[in-house]
Design a protein around this motif. Structure first.
Motif, short mmCIF file in Angstrom:
data_model
loop_
_atom_site.label_atom_id
_atom_site.label_comp_id
_atom_site.label_asym_id
_atom_site.label_seq_id
_atom_site.Cartn_x
_atom_site.Cartn_y
_atom_site.Cartn_z
N GLY A 84 -4.40 11.96 -18.89
CA GLY A 84 -2.95 11.99 -18.72
C GLY A 84 -2.48 11.59 -17.32
N VAL A 85 -3.41 11.23 -16.45
CA VAL A 85 -3.05 10.86 -15.08
C VAL A 85 -3.21 9.35 -14.93
N ASP A 86 -2.14 8.71 -14.46
CA ASP A 86 -2.15 7.26 -14.25
C ASP A 86 -2.84 6.96 -12.92
N ILE A 87 -4.01 6.33 -12.99
CA ILE A 87 -4.76 6.02 -11.75
C ILE A 87 -4.57 4.59 -11.28
N THR A 88 -3.74 3.81 -11.99
CA THR A 88 -3.59 2.41 -11.61
C THR A 88 -3.00 2.20 -10.21
N PRO A 89 -2.10 3.06 -9.70
CA PRO A 89 -1.66 2.84 -8.32
C PRO A 89 -2.81 2.98 -7.32
N ILE A 90 -3.73 3.90 -7.59
CA ILE A 90 -4.87 4.07 -6.69
C ILE A 90 -5.79 2.85 -6.77
N VAL A 91 -5.93 2.28 -7.96
CA VAL A 91 -6.72 1.06 -8.11
C VAL A 91 -6.12 -0.05 -7.25
N TRP A 92 -4.79 -0.18 -7.30
CA TRP A 92 -4.14 -1.23 -6.50
C TRP A 92 -4.24 -0.96 -5.01
N VAL A 93 -4.20 0.30 -4.60
CA VAL A 93 -4.40 0.62 -3.17
C VAL A 93 -5.80 0.17 -2.75
N ALA A 94 -6.79 0.40 -3.60
CA ALA A 94 -8.16 -0.03 -3.28
C ALA A 94 -8.26 -1.55 -3.22
N VAL A 95 -7.63 -2.24 -4.16
CA VAL A 95 -7.68 -3.71 -4.18
C VAL A 95 -7.00 -4.29 -2.93
N ILE A 96 -5.84 -3.75 -2.60
CA ILE A 96 -5.12 -4.23 -1.42
C ILE A 96 -5.92 -3.95 -0.14
N SER A 97 -6.50 -2.77 -0.06
CA SER A 97 -7.32 -2.44 1.12
C SER A 97 -8.51 -3.37 1.24
N ARG A 120 -2.97 -1.87 -19.05
CA ARG A 120 -3.60 -2.42 -20.28
C ARG A 120 -5.12 -2.39 -20.16
N LEU A 121 -5.62 -2.58 -18.93
CA LEU A 121 -7.06 -2.57 -18.70
C LEU A 121 -7.60 -1.17 -18.43
N ILE A 122 -6.82 -0.36 -17.70
CA ILE A 122 -7.27 0.97 -17.31
C ILE A 122 -6.25 1.98 -17.84
N PRO A 123 -6.53 2.61 -18.96
CA PRO A 123 -5.58 3.60 -19.50
C PRO A 123 -5.60 4.86 -18.63
N VAL A 139 13.18 1.74 -5.48
CA VAL A 139 12.66 0.93 -4.36
C VAL A 139 11.14 0.78 -4.49
N ALA A 140 10.49 1.81 -4.96
CA ALA A 140 9.04 1.75 -5.16
C ALA A 140 8.68 1.29 -6.55
N ALA A 141 9.51 1.61 -7.53
CA ALA A 141 9.15 1.32 -8.92
C ALA A 141 9.30 -0.15 -9.28
N TRP A 142 10.41 -0.76 -8.90
CA TRP A 142 10.66 -2.13 -9.35
C TRP A 142 9.66 -3.15 -8.83
N PRO A 143 9.26 -3.13 -7.57
CA PRO A 143 8.27 -4.15 -7.13
C PRO A 143 6.86 -3.89 -7.65
N THR A 144 6.55 -2.65 -7.96
CA THR A 144 5.17 -2.33 -8.35
C THR A 144 4.95 -2.28 -9.85
N THR A 161 0.84 -1.20 0.00
CA THR A 161 0.00 0.00 0.00
C THR A 161 0.88 1.24 0.00
N LEU A 162 1.91 1.27 0.84
CA LEU A 162 2.82 2.42 0.88
C LEU A 162 3.57 2.57 -0.45
N LEU A 163 4.01 1.47 -1.03
CA LEU A 163 4.72 1.55 -2.31
C LEU A 163 3.82 2.11 -3.41
N PHE A 164 2.57 1.67 -3.44
CA PHE A 164 1.65 2.19 -4.46
C PHE A 164 1.31 3.66 -4.21
N LEU A 165 1.19 4.06 -2.96
CA LEU A 165 0.97 5.48 -2.67
C LEU A 165 2.18 6.31 -3.09
N PHE A 166 3.38 5.79 -2.84
CA PHE A 166 4.59 6.48 -3.28
C PHE A 166 4.62 6.58 -4.81
#
Length: 181
Positions: free
Chosen positions: A146-159, A139-142, A125-130, A101-106
């Motif tokens: 111009g803003v990449d929202i996929t990290p927020i999607v993963w924060v929601a999934v992990i939560s 590929r599923l969520i463009p 440190v944050a880029a390589w694991p995520t 969760t912290l890595l995706f927020l970063f």
């Protein structure tokens, strides 16, 4: 309703019950118990117009369905009430969920500053694991405007999974409190 369709309906009901029971059992090294539904104990009377080939095909389909249901079933071990595995599982999942969760927020914050090289320390440190997860999700969520929202999607999934598994009403918490299935 003919006798044959009643038997098939009964078989499907029992197959669904077997699948439901198998879904809540945990895999063990014990070989699966063979359970034969009672509707297969007797052969239904041949229906009018049934050919030997059709009867053989139906028998193969029934055997396949029974085999699939049996393969899904796993016998419970003798100590089914043993929940010693829950504590270590929670001890691994809880920090894992928190770190990701912290890595995706970063990564979300880093996406606001595209000039930084994600392959340089400390950003890697944050880029390589995520990045593998984010690349597949992009590929599923463009990007939106111009803003990449996929990290927020993963924060929601992990939560979501953290709450479902580890929360106060989570599955692992309930199993640990109740002492078994």
């Amino acid at each position: 309703e003919s006798g044959g369709s009643m038997v098939r309906g009964s078989f499907l009901t029992q197959l669904a019950q077997l699948a439901a029971v198998a879904a809540v059992r945990l895999p063990t090294r014990t070989p699966p118990a063979v359970v034969r539904p009672s509707c297969l104990a007797t052969r239904p009377p041949a229906e009018v117009g049934t050919t030997p080939a059709l009867a053989a095909a139906e028998e193969r389909a029934t055997a396949w369905a029974l085999g699939a249901a049996t393969a899904m079933m796993v016998a419970l071990p003798a100590g089914a009430a043993d929940v010693a595995w829950v504590g270590p599982t929670k001890a691994v999942l809880s920090p894992l969920f928190a770190v990701y969760t912290l890595l995706f927020l970063f990564r979300t914050v880093l996406s606001w500053f595209p000039k930084y090289n994600l392959n340089a320390f400390p950003y890697n440190v944050a880029a390589w694991p995520t990045e593998p997860l984010l690349r597949a999700t992009r590929r599923l969520i463009p990007p939106v405007a111009g803003v990449d929202i996929t990290p927020i999607v993963w924060v929601a999934v992990i939560s979501f999974f953290s709450e479902i598994l580890l929360g106060p009403q989570g599955l692992l918490t309930i199993v640990q409190k109740k002492g078994g299935f």
